[in-house]
Write an enzyme that holds these catalytic residues in place. Structure first.
Site, PDB file in Angstrom:
ATOM      1  N   SER A 221       0.828  -1.201   0.000  1.00 46.48           N
ATOM      2  CA  SER A 221       0.000   0.000   0.000  1.00 46.48           C
ATOM      3  C   SER A 221       0.871   1.263   0.000  1.00 46.48           C
ATOM      4  CB  SER A 221      -0.926  -0.091   1.228  1.00 46.48           C
ATOM      5  OG  SER A 221      -1.994   0.766   1.160  1.00 46.48           O
TER       6      SER A 221
ATOM      7  N   ASP B 164      -7.864  -5.274  -6.603  1.00 44.36           N
ATOM      8  CA  ASP B 164      -7.448  -4.271  -5.609  1.00 44.36           C
ATOM      9  C   ASP B 164      -7.598  -2.844  -6.166  1.00 44.36           C
ATOM     10  OD1 ASP B 164      -6.157  -2.642  -3.775  1.00 44.36           O
ATOM     11  OD2 ASP B 164      -4.298  -3.803  -3.720  1.00 44.36           O
TER      12      ASP B 164
ATOM     13  N   HIS C 136      -7.525  -5.467  -1.523  1.00 43.50           N
ATOM     14  CA  HIS C 136      -6.322  -4.770  -1.033  1.00 43.50           C
ATOM     15  C   HIS C 136      -5.744  -5.481   0.194  1.00 43.50           C
ATOM     16  CE1 HIS C 136      -3.497  -1.513  -0.730  1.00 43.50           C
ATOM     17  NE2 HIS C 136      -3.945  -1.092   0.427  1.00 43.50           N
TER      18      HIS C 136
END
Ligand SMILES: *[C@@H]1O[C@H](CO)[C@@H](O)[C@H](O)[C@H]1NC(C)=O
Ligand SMILES: *[C@@H]1O[C@H](CO)[C@@H](O)[C@H](O)[C@H]1NC(C)=O
Length: 339
Positions: free
Chosen positions: A206, A264, A317
């Site tokens: 991320s 994602d 994610h």
């Protein structure tokens, strides 16, 4: 249907902050919610028009591009574990429930831990080394408020690094990286001096993946003597910089694997029409969960770019193999931060 509502809500809430200036401007007049929704809809419409017009299908890479090799699925999972561990390793001890006890990470020694929680764009993570595999590992964690930075669509690119003409990066990601970079680099340099034959693996999930990417360019430009040691493995990272930045990094002689899990949402932002481009090489867990290596084009149309906006989602994610356990465990403790 529920899934699509979640996606839409996430995209809307992601975009709402970008509408803040609009909201301020309209504070004397119309309802704020209307302004936010209009701005969000305008941004989403602009990216949709970009995709429909074939913008995301164009070959962006600067040839020749060195990012074309493959690694085993186990290797992708292994550095996923290191990325996930950054959510649970909170001091100088290598302790976390699963990721620290796996056969391929056991025995890692933490040399530095950072936490710049008090800064505007904080950064968290660790520098470690592992003797049997001769590796120095730097792992950046995602942010405490999981999707906060996704909302930072008001951040347009700033020029960086000074040594690459025309290169630009997302201001918020650069601020997060810079908030801890000096001590991290100092620790890496000490470890390199002590263990001259170890490789340097930069990793993160991320926002952590964005910071690892910035670190790769920072080290490659200022420490050419480290070029042959560097490796970059990121998971669910957003787009970090403009085509010049992405092209420059993708041509470096060290391996880069930018893993994306199915739909994602995070790797879909910031949008391309805003001037951002992905680095190669993308490693995509396709809809059947099979790993695909997408080669030299950072925006290969048959990778994640083959999915339509309605297939993008937030849960993917959190589903990266190897990474997810620590991340989900951490997320449960921070439930309020899940969008
Ligand atoms: C690709 O990597 C090799 C070393 O492995 C290097 O000599 C070459 O310059 C690199 N290509 C580019 C375009 O940077
Ligand atoms: C896109 O990825 C496929 C593999 O999935 C590969 O065969 C193709 O060469 C790639 N295209 C570019 C431009 O890198």
């Amino acid at each position: 249907m529920l899934k699509y509502s979640i996606i839409f809500a996430a995209v809307l809430s992601s975009l709402s902050v970008s509408a803040a200036p609009v909201q301020e401007r309209s504070s004397s007049g119309g309802p704020a919610l209307f302004s936010e929704a209009s701005a969000a809809a305008a941004l989403l419409a602009a990216q949709t028009a970009y995709i429909v017009g074939g913008g995301d299908k164009k070959v962006w890479s600067y040839a020749p591009n060195n990012q074309t090799g493959t690694v085993s699925a186990d290797t992708i999972v292994k550095y996923g574990r290191y990325s996930g561990a950054a959510y649970k390793v909170l001091d100088m001890t290598w302790t976390c429930s699963i990721n620290c006890k796996a056969a391929d990470t056991k025995g890692t020694v933490v040399d530095y831990h950072w936490d710049t929680a008090k800064t505007t764009n904080p950064s968290f993570g660790f520098v470690a080394h592992k003797d049997d595999t001769k590796e120095i590992i730097v792992s950046w964690r995602g942010t405490t408020i999981l999707m906060d930075w996704v909302k930072d669509l008001t951040y347009f690119p700033v020029s960086w690094p000074p040594s690459i003409a025309g290169s630009q990066v997302h201001r918020g990601f650069l601020q997060a990286y810079s908030s801890a970079s000096a001590h991290i680099e100092e620790t890496v340099a000490k470890l390199v001096a002590k263990y001259p034959d170890y490789s340097i693996v930069l990793t993160g999930h991320s926002l952590g993946g964005a910071q690892a990417t910035i670190a790769a360019v920072d080290y490659a430009t200022r420490h050419p003597e480290w070029l042959s040691k560097l490796k970059l493995f990121t998971y669910g990272q957003p787009r970090v910089g403009n085509p010049k930045f992405a092209g420059w990094l993708s041509q470096q002689p060290f391996p880069i694997y930018r893993t994306v899990y199915k739909g994602d949402l995070v790797p879909r932002v910031p949008f391309q029409f805003m001037g951002f481009q992905h680095i190669s090489q993308e490693v995509w867990y396709n809809e059947n969960g099979r790993l695909k290596f997408m080669g030299s084009n950072g925006e290969n149309a048959s990778g994640q770019n083959s999915l339509l906006p309605l297939q993008w989602n937030v849960p993917d994610h959190l589903r990266y193999p190897g990474l997810s356990f620590e991340l989900l465990y951490w997320a449960i403790g921070n439930i309020e931060s899940i969008p």
